[in-house]
Design a protein around this motif. Structure first.
Motif, PDB file in Angstrom:
ATOM      1  N   MET A   3       0.821  -1.193   0.000  1.00  0.00           N
ATOM      2  CA  MET A   3       0.000   0.000   0.000  1.00  0.00           C
ATOM      3  C   MET A   3       0.863   1.254   0.000  1.00  0.00           C
ATOM      4  N   LEU A   4       2.002   1.183   0.703  1.00  0.00           N
ATOM      5  CA  LEU A   4       2.890   2.336   0.747  1.00  0.00           C
ATOM      6  C   LEU A   4       3.474   2.629  -0.633  1.00  0.00           C
ATOM      7  N   LEU A   5       3.813   1.578  -1.374  1.00  0.00           N
ATOM      8  CA  LEU A   5       4.325   1.755  -2.729  1.00  0.00           C
ATOM      9  C   LEU A   5       3.264   2.396  -3.625  1.00  0.00           C
ATOM     10  N   LEU A   6       2.038   1.921  -3.526  1.00  0.00           N
ATOM     11  CA  LEU A   6       0.940   2.485  -4.318  1.00  0.00           C
ATOM     12  C   LEU A   6       0.724   3.954  -3.979  1.00  0.00           C
ATOM     13  N   TRP A   7       0.764   4.291  -2.707  1.00  0.00           N
ATOM     14  CA  TRP A   7       0.596   5.675  -2.290  1.00  0.00           C
ATOM     15  C   TRP A   7       1.726   6.549  -2.841  1.00  0.00           C
ATOM     16  N   GLY A   8       2.964   6.054  -2.780  1.00  0.00           N
ATOM     17  CA  GLY A   8       4.100   6.814  -3.284  1.00  0.00           C
ATOM     18  C   GLY A   8       4.026   7.033  -4.782  1.00  0.00           C
ATOM     19  N   VAL A   9       3.637   5.998  -5.507  1.00  0.00           N
ATOM     20  CA  VAL A   9       3.525   6.124  -6.965  1.00  0.00           C
ATOM     21  C   VAL A   9       2.392   7.074  -7.326  1.00  0.00           C
ATOM     22  N   MET A  10       1.282   6.989  -6.652  1.00  0.00           N
ATOM     23  CA  MET A  10       0.165   7.897  -6.930  1.00  0.00           C
ATOM     24  C   MET A  10       0.557   9.345  -6.642  1.00  0.00           C
ATOM     25  N   ARG A  11       1.337   9.547  -5.620  1.00  0.00           N
ATOM     26  CA  ARG A  11       1.762  10.909  -5.274  1.00  0.00           C
ATOM     27  C   ARG A  11       2.700  11.470  -6.338  1.00  0.00           C
ATOM     28  N   ILE A  12       3.586  10.640  -6.850  1.00  0.00           N
ATOM     29  CA  ILE A  12       4.521  11.090  -7.878  1.00  0.00           C
ATOM     30  C   ILE A  12       3.806  11.258  -9.215  1.00  0.00           C
ATOM     31  N   ASP A  69      -1.411   7.507 -15.015  1.00  0.00           N
ATOM     32  CA  ASP A  69       0.046   7.516 -14.954  1.00  0.00           C
ATOM     33  C   ASP A  69       0.556   6.534 -13.906  1.00  0.00           C
ATOM     34  N   ALA A  70      -0.137   6.437 -12.784  1.00  0.00           N
ATOM     35  CA  ALA A  70       0.280   5.504 -11.737  1.00  0.00           C
ATOM     36  C   ALA A  70       0.212   4.069 -12.243  1.00  0.00           C
ATOM     37  N   PHE A 115       2.916  -0.847 -13.697  1.00  0.00           N
ATOM     38  CA  PHE A 115       2.999  -1.994 -14.595  1.00  0.00           C
ATOM     39  C   PHE A 115       4.381  -2.129 -15.215  1.00  0.00           C
ATOM     40  N   TRP A 116       4.900  -1.060 -15.774  1.00  0.00           N
ATOM     41  CA  TRP A 116       6.149  -1.163 -16.537  1.00  0.00           C
ATOM     42  C   TRP A 116       7.391  -1.233 -15.672  1.00  0.00           C
ATOM     43  N   PHE A 117       7.362  -0.731 -14.464  1.00  0.00           N
ATOM     44  CA  PHE A 117       8.524  -0.785 -13.594  1.00  0.00           C
ATOM     45  C   PHE A 117       8.364  -1.813 -12.482  1.00  0.00           C
ATOM     46  N   ASN A 118       7.438  -2.728 -12.669  1.00  0.00           N
ATOM     47  CA  ASN A 118       7.218  -3.796 -11.714  1.00  0.00           C
ATOM     48  C   ASN A 118       8.299  -4.857 -11.897  1.00  0.00           C
ATOM     49  N   ILE A 121       8.420  -7.882 -10.989  1.00  0.00           N
ATOM     50  CA  ILE A 121       7.869  -9.193 -11.329  1.00  0.00           C
ATOM     51  C   ILE A 121       7.627  -9.299 -12.832  1.00  0.00           C
ATOM     52  N   SER A 122       7.132  -8.218 -13.462  1.00  0.00           N
ATOM     53  CA  SER A 122       6.923  -8.231 -14.915  1.00  0.00           C
ATOM     54  C   SER A 122       8.239  -8.416 -15.644  1.00  0.00           C
ATOM     55  N   ILE A 123       9.288  -7.773 -15.171  1.00  0.00           N
ATOM     56  CA  ILE A 123      10.594  -7.885 -15.811  1.00  0.00           C
ATOM     57  C   ILE A 123      11.139  -9.300 -15.673  1.00  0.00           C
ATOM     58  N   VAL A 124      11.044  -9.875 -14.489  1.00  0.00           N
ATOM     59  CA  VAL A 124      11.569 -11.227 -14.264  1.00  0.00           C
ATOM     60  C   VAL A 124      10.794 -12.258 -15.070  1.00  0.00           C
ATOM     61  N   ILE A 125       9.477 -12.144 -15.111  1.00  0.00           N
ATOM     62  CA  ILE A 125       8.671 -13.109 -15.862  1.00  0.00           C
ATOM     63  C   ILE A 125       8.949 -13.003 -17.353  1.00  0.00           C
ATOM     64  N   SER A 126       9.065 -11.799 -17.876  1.00  0.00           N
ATOM     65  CA  SER A 126       9.355 -11.665 -19.307  1.00  0.00           C
ATOM     66  C   SER A 126      10.746 -12.192 -19.623  1.00  0.00           C
ATOM     67  N   TYR A 127      11.680 -12.027 -18.715  1.00  0.00           N
ATOM     68  CA  TYR A 127      13.023 -12.557 -18.932  1.00  0.00           C
ATOM     69  C   TYR A 127      13.011 -14.087 -18.869  1.00  0.00           C
ATOM     70  N   PHE A 128      12.210 -14.634 -17.974  1.00  0.00           N
ATOM     71  CA  PHE A 128      12.115 -16.089 -17.825  1.00  0.00           C
ATOM     72  C   PHE A 128      11.537 -16.737 -19.078  1.00  0.00           C
ATOM     73  N   TRP A 129      10.585 -16.077 -19.721  1.00  0.00           N
ATOM     74  CA  TRP A 129       9.946 -16.633 -20.907  1.00  0.00           C
ATOM     75  C   TRP A 129      10.716 -16.351 -22.193  1.00  0.00           C
ATOM     76  N   GLY A 130      11.928 -15.881 -22.071  1.00  0.00           N
ATOM     77  CA  GLY A 130      12.772 -15.731 -23.245  1.00  0.00           C
ATOM     78  C   GLY A 130      12.776 -14.355 -23.858  1.00  0.00           C
TER      79      GLY A 130
END
Length: 88
Positions: free
Chosen positions: A1-10, A16-17, A22-25, A27-36
């Motif tokens: 929740m703290l991360l969400l609040w910080g991103v919403m504030r920025i 934009d949040a 989504f793009w700086f998550n 987990i998304s980076i690791v999963i896309s790297y895992f799938w080649g």
């Protein structure tokens, strides 16, 4: 929740949040790297290098481009684009 609040504030808006979350998550980076889709890393380094080149941050731009080249040889194709941009 703290991360969400910080991103919403920025970000300022929910749209934009969502983009940042989504793009700086990691987990998304690791999963896309895992799938080649490992090209994400060198593409991000090359794009950030070009952005820094635009803002005349030459040492950091070169450092990121070196990281992109060390990650994948395909990023060598971006170097001529950088040279043309520098000549103009």
């Amino acid at each position: 929740m703290l991360l969400l609040w910080g991103v919403m504030r920025i970000a300022g808006t929910k749209r934009d949040a969502f983009f940042y979350l989504f793009w700086f998550n990691p987990i998304s980076i690791v999963i896309s790297y895992f799938w080649g889709a490992g090209d994400v890393i060198f593409t991000a380094l090359a794009v950030f290098s070009l952005i820094l080149l635009h803002y005349r941050k030459y040492p950091l731009s070169g450092l990121l481009m070196a990281g992109a080249v060390f990650t994948s040889v395909f990023s060598l194709a971006v170097i001529p684009i950088m040279l043309v941009y520098l000549v103009q």
